[in-house]
Scaffold this active site. Structure first.
Site: not given
Length: 171
Positions: A92, A129
């Site tokens: 990701s 993230k």
């Protein structure tokens, strides 16, 4: 007869041991002994830093001048007491240059602000993230268009472990 304690003339004369200088006995936990030996014998994990620049375009003339010795610990770790390392799984964050198998140095003393890449526990699950906002609401944002942003809801249990400071990768 005297037993124990300091005695005049006892022990090895200063500067006569393996290191050629006076030494001091220090108690350390057993599990740290090998790390301390390695650190001591390698001069603090210092590596040569050449003053020559490496051209990423056309080749240039090479020089062989060592400018200084770089201490890898101080180069990579600004706050040793609040820095830890984690290993990445998943894809990701590939557009941020973070790939599966990379190791991340994370500093928990840095304030997590918008735009920083963070390691966060969201409802007990760890993730890396970018911290950001969409429509003024907080999100954990992936750096891969194949993944969806993760909203940080009011009822979510979120704990930011720290801010990513370095990516370690073997080529």
């Amino acid at each position: 007869m005297n037993h124990g304690g300091k005695r005049i003339g006892a022990g090895r004369p200063k500067g006569q041991g393996r290191y050629g200088t006076s030494t001091k006995a220090v108690r350390v936990p057993d599990y740290l002994v090998e790390d301390i030996k390695d650190y001591s014998l390698n001069g603090g994990y210092k590596v040569p830093f050449f003053s020559s620049m490496v051209e990423a375009g056309s080749p240039s003339i090479a020089e062989d001048h060592v400018e200084e010795m770089l201490d890898m610990n101080s180069l990579l770790i600004k706050n040793p007491h609040t820095t830890f390392c984690v290993k990445v799984t998943g894809l990701s964050m590939i557009d941020a240059g973070i790939y599966e198998g990379d190791k991340l140095l994370v500093d928990s003393s840095i304030t997590p602000v918008e735009g920083k890449i963070v390691v966060a526990a969201l409802d007990g699950m760890l993730t890396v993230k970018r911290l950001g906002y969409i429509d003024k609401k907080p999100y954990l944002l992936p750096e891969n268009p194949n993944f969806d942003p993760i909203p940080i809801l009011e009822n979510s249990e979120v704990h930011i472990w720290g801010v990513v400071t370095n990516i370690l990768r073997s080529l």
